[in-house]
Design a protein around this motif. Structure first.
Motif, mmCIF file in Angstrom:
data_model
loop_
_atom_site.group_PDB
_atom_site.id
_atom_site.type_symbol
_atom_site.label_atom_id
_atom_site.label_comp_id
_atom_site.label_asym_id
_atom_site.label_seq_id
_atom_site.Cartn_x
_atom_site.Cartn_y
_atom_site.Cartn_z
ATOM 1 N N GLY A 128 39.043 44.959 38.391
ATOM 2 C CA GLY A 128 38.817 44.828 36.962
ATOM 3 C C GLY A 128 40.447 44.479 36.511
ATOM 4 O O GLY A 128 40.578 43.896 35.426
ATOM 5 N N TYR A 129 41.320 45.253 37.116
ATOM 6 C CA TYR A 129 42.610 44.924 36.527
ATOM 7 C C TYR A 129 43.232 43.330 36.740
ATOM 8 O O TYR A 129 43.610 42.877 35.740
ATOM 9 C CB TYR A 129 43.729 45.717 37.403
ATOM 10 N N PHE A 130 42.763 42.869 37.905
ATOM 11 C CA PHE A 130 43.254 41.531 37.947
ATOM 12 C C PHE A 130 42.344 40.521 37.022
ATOM 13 O O PHE A 130 42.943 39.713 36.516
ATOM 14 C CB PHE A 130 43.003 41.176 39.500
ATOM 15 N N TRP A 131 41.240 41.054 36.982
ATOM 16 C CA TRP A 131 40.341 40.248 35.975
ATOM 17 C C TRP A 131 41.128 40.158 34.620
ATOM 18 O O TRP A 131 41.104 39.243 33.878
ATOM 19 C CB TRP A 131 38.930 40.676 35.851
ATOM 20 N N PHE A 132 41.244 41.339 34.042
ATOM 21 C CA PHE A 132 42.019 41.601 32.790
ATOM 22 C C PHE A 132 43.144 40.952 32.624
ATOM 23 O O PHE A 132 43.603 40.252 31.647
ATOM 24 C CB PHE A 132 42.173 43.056 32.643
ATOM 25 N N ARG A 133 44.032 40.966 33.809
ATOM 26 C CA ARG A 133 45.455 40.218 33.862
ATOM 27 C C ARG A 133 45.196 38.828 33.697
ATOM 28 O O ARG A 133 45.906 38.250 33.000
ATOM 29 C CB ARG A 133 46.315 40.796 35.174
ATOM 30 N N ASP A 134 44.334 38.347 34.331
ATOM 31 C CA ASP A 134 44.142 36.743 34.317
ATOM 32 C C ASP A 134 43.534 36.566 33.069
ATOM 33 O O ASP A 134 43.803 35.329 32.212
ATOM 34 C CB ASP A 134 43.222 36.242 35.576
ATOM 35 N N TRP A 135 42.735 37.333 32.217
ATOM 36 C CA TRP A 135 42.195 36.828 30.985
ATOM 37 C C TRP A 135 43.320 37.051 29.898
ATOM 38 O O TRP A 135 43.341 36.018 29.204
ATOM 39 C CB TRP A 135 41.224 38.109 30.490
ATOM 40 N N GLN A 136 44.281 37.867 30.131
ATOM 41 C CA GLN A 136 45.284 37.978 29.251
ATOM 42 C C GLN A 136 46.209 36.717 29.338
ATOM 43 O O GLN A 136 46.616 36.249 28.526
ATOM 44 C CB GLN A 136 46.159 39.205 29.518
ATOM 45 N N ILE A 137 46.440 36.161 30.643
ATOM 46 C CA ILE A 137 47.223 35.160 30.907
ATOM 47 C C ILE A 137 46.356 33.929 30.084
ATOM 48 O O ILE A 137 47.188 33.165 29.557
ATOM 49 C CB ILE A 137 47.412 34.896 32.312
ATOM 50 N N SER A 138 45.101 33.724 30.463
ATOM 51 C CA SER A 138 44.578 32.672 29.958
ATOM 52 C C SER A 138 44.658 32.503 28.317
ATOM 53 O O SER A 138 44.177 31.404 27.657
ATOM 54 C CB SER A 138 43.195 32.550 30.308
ATOM 55 N N ARG A 139 44.768 33.528 27.721
ATOM 56 C CA ARG A 139 44.579 33.706 26.313
ATOM 57 C C ARG A 139 46.101 32.779 25.565
ATOM 58 O O ARG A 139 45.915 32.268 24.589
ATOM 59 C CB ARG A 139 44.758 35.146 25.663
ATOM 60 N N ASP A 140 47.154 32.936 26.481
ATOM 61 C CA ASP A 140 48.318 32.228 26.037
ATOM 62 C C ASP A 140 49.400 31.811 27.267
ATOM 63 O O ASP A 140 50.291 32.245 27.359
ATOM 64 C CB ASP A 140 48.941 33.286 24.953
ATOM 65 N N PRO A 141 48.433 30.840 28.149
ATOM 66 C CA PRO A 141 49.298 30.426 29.428
ATOM 67 C C PRO A 141 50.463 29.733 29.195
ATOM 68 O O PRO A 141 50.633 28.903 28.517
ATOM 69 C CB PRO A 141 48.188 29.458 29.938
ATOM 70 N N ALA A 142 51.434 29.952 29.940
ATOM 71 C CA ALA A 142 52.397 29.450 30.385
ATOM 72 C C ALA A 142 53.094 29.707 31.737
ATOM 73 O O ALA A 142 52.420 30.389 32.577
ATOM 74 C CB ALA A 142 53.706 30.255 29.393
ATOM 75 N N SER A 143 53.813 28.799 32.294
ATOM 76 C CA SER A 143 54.353 28.951 33.776
ATOM 77 C C SER A 143 55.767 28.564 33.954
ATOM 78 O O SER A 143 56.202 28.168 33.038
ATOM 79 C CB SER A 143 53.436 28.058 34.522
ATOM 80 N N GLY A 144 56.114 29.263 35.224
ATOM 81 C CA GLY A 144 57.558 28.990 35.322
ATOM 82 C C GLY A 144 57.864 29.286 36.725
ATOM 83 O O GLY A 144 57.027 29.123 37.510
ATOM 84 N N VAL A 145 59.347 29.452 37.249
ATOM 85 C CA VAL A 145 59.525 29.943 38.395
ATOM 86 C C VAL A 145 60.027 31.145 38.679
ATOM 87 O O VAL A 145 60.743 31.651 37.977
ATOM 88 C CB VAL A 145 60.739 28.811 39.012
ATOM 89 N N ALA A 146 59.514 31.888 39.666
ATOM 90 C CA ALA A 146 59.638 33.124 40.145
ATOM 91 C C ALA A 146 60.578 33.059 41.481
ATOM 92 O O ALA A 146 60.236 32.564 42.290
ATOM 93 C CB ALA A 146 58.554 33.924 40.305
ATOM 94 N N THR A 147 61.747 34.003 41.493
ATOM 95 C CA THR A 147 62.358 33.876 42.369
ATOM 96 C C THR A 147 62.330 35.416 43.149
ATOM 97 O O THR A 147 62.454 36.395 42.311
ATOM 98 C CB THR A 147 64.004 33.415 42.109
ATOM 99 N N VAL A 148 62.224 35.506 44.483
ATOM 100 C CA VAL A 148 62.323 36.809 45.075
ATOM 101 C C VAL A 148 63.683 37.333 45.121
ATOM 102 O O VAL A 148 64.559 36.759 45.820
ATOM 103 C CB VAL A 148 61.759 36.803 46.654
ATOM 104 N N ILE A 149 63.887 38.580 44.528
ATOM 105 C CA ILE A 149 65.081 39.144 44.675
ATOM 106 C C ILE A 149 65.159 40.340 45.116
ATOM 107 O O ILE A 149 66.336 40.932 45.540
ATOM 108 C CB ILE A 149 65.572 39.523 42.973
ATOM 109 N N GLY A 150 64.185 40.591 45.920
ATOM 110 C CA GLY A 150 64.308 41.840 46.867
ATOM 111 C C GLY A 150 62.825 41.987 47.451
ATOM 112 O O GLY A 150 61.644 41.524 47.081
ATOM 113 N N VAL A 151 63.021 42.388 48.846
ATOM 114 C CA VAL A 151 61.688 42.641 50.023
ATOM 115 C C VAL A 151 61.945 43.972 50.348
ATOM 116 O O VAL A 151 62.677 44.516 51.235
ATOM 117 C CB VAL A 151 61.815 41.742 50.967
#
Length: 307
Positions: A128-151
């Motif tokens: 449900g959390y992932f569904w809600f997150r994806d629904w929120q993203i779909s309301r005003d979608p944008a994309s970019g580049v994410a860089t891994v800064i820590g593992v």
């Protein structure tokens, strides 16, 4: 016989109806299943009732018996009454064991159902959390580049920019020993870059796309896959195979990527991985992947023999 009547609280001239009433009352009072129960007293009550009942039913049979015959007759009655009392006690114990077993089974069932219920609630809450997150993203979608800064241990730390703001997030990842894996299955390293989708008005709702990566990250994946292919040939089943060149291994990795994408590189990288460490790609399914017809054609193009 007077002793048996006294046990039931009756006089020796009591009728059978009175005997039955007294027996039922006392048996209920001293029944071992009750808190006030006393097993030995209960046995005496049962034995007294059985003796009196048998005695009254055998009036005709006793007529004409000699004293010796009567003595043997009463001995038999005592034994039969004692046996009946023991049988009733055994029945009670059997019922008690059965009830206990049923209660244990009921407790186990309740425990199992509760455990399954907790798992289902946790699973649907997680989904449900992932569904809600994806629904929120779909309301005003944008994309970019994410860089891994820590593992970290089972955590990937990444950052991405939205306008003049930098957002830092942590995401759970799987891994084994000291190796942490991206959601695609390839090992993580600081500097890896992925496509990130987010809600433009609220970038806190974001999602990494592990299959859309930067050219630098792809080059690293290609190198890891080619090193794995070389390692596979450096440990052959047949001593005649002495390994392959970097060029042939890289040719193979590139052709696998062109056909199967990152999933194919993941297969190569995990060619010798324990199935318990990585379920979808491991040494158990490597052979079936490596020897399929499409991959065989790629090997022929790169001039690689099957070891």
């Amino acid at each position: 016989m007077e002793r048996y009547y006294k046990i039931l609280g009756l006089s020796s001239d009591a009728s059978m109806e009175e005997v039955k009433k007294a027996y039922r009352k006392l048996a209920l009072q001293y029944h071992p299943d009750l808190k006030s129960g006393q097993e030995e007293v209960f046995k005496e009550i049962v034995q007294a009732y059985e003796m009196i009942k048998s005695h009254q039913q055998s009036t005709t049979e006793r007529r004409g018996m000699s004293p010796e015959e009567l003595e043997r007759f009463y001995d038999l009655l005592k034994k039969a009454a004692a046996e009946k009392a023991r049988a009733k006690a055994f029945e009670r114990a059997a019922r008690a064991r059965k009830r206990k077993a049923e209660e244990q089974e009921r407790s186990i069932r309740v425990g199992i159902y509760s455990f399954l219920g907790i798992i289902l609630v946790a699973y649907f809450s997680y989904q449900g959390y992932f569904w809600f997150r994806d629904w929120q993203i779909s309301r005003d979608p944008a994309s970019g580049v994410a860089t891994v800064i820590g593992v970290e241990s089972h955590r990937m730390v990444y950052s991405f920019e939205v306008g003049d703001q930098t957002f830092e997030e942590r995401q759970y990842v799987s891994g084994y020993r000291l190796i942490m894996l991206a959601p695609s299955g390839m090992p993580l390293r600081i500097g890896d870059q992925f496509r990130v989708h987010y809600n433009q008005a609220n970038p806190g709702y974001n999602r990494i796309d592990p299959y859309t990566i930067s050219s630098q990250t792809l080059d690293r994946y290609i190198d890891l896959a080619s090193h794995a292919i070389r390692a596979y040939y450096l440990n052959p089943m047949d001593d005649e195979f002495k390994g392959i060149s970097d060029q042939k291994a890289k040719c193979m990795a590139l052709m696998i990527y062109s056909k199967y994408g990152i999933e194919g590189l993941v297969k190569c990288y995990h060619y010798n991985t324990n199935p318990l460490d990585h379920f979808s790609a491991n040494r158990w399914n490597w052979t079936s992947f490596w020897e399929q017809e499409e991959v065989d054609k790629m090997r022929a193009s790169c001039e690689i023999e099957i070891p």
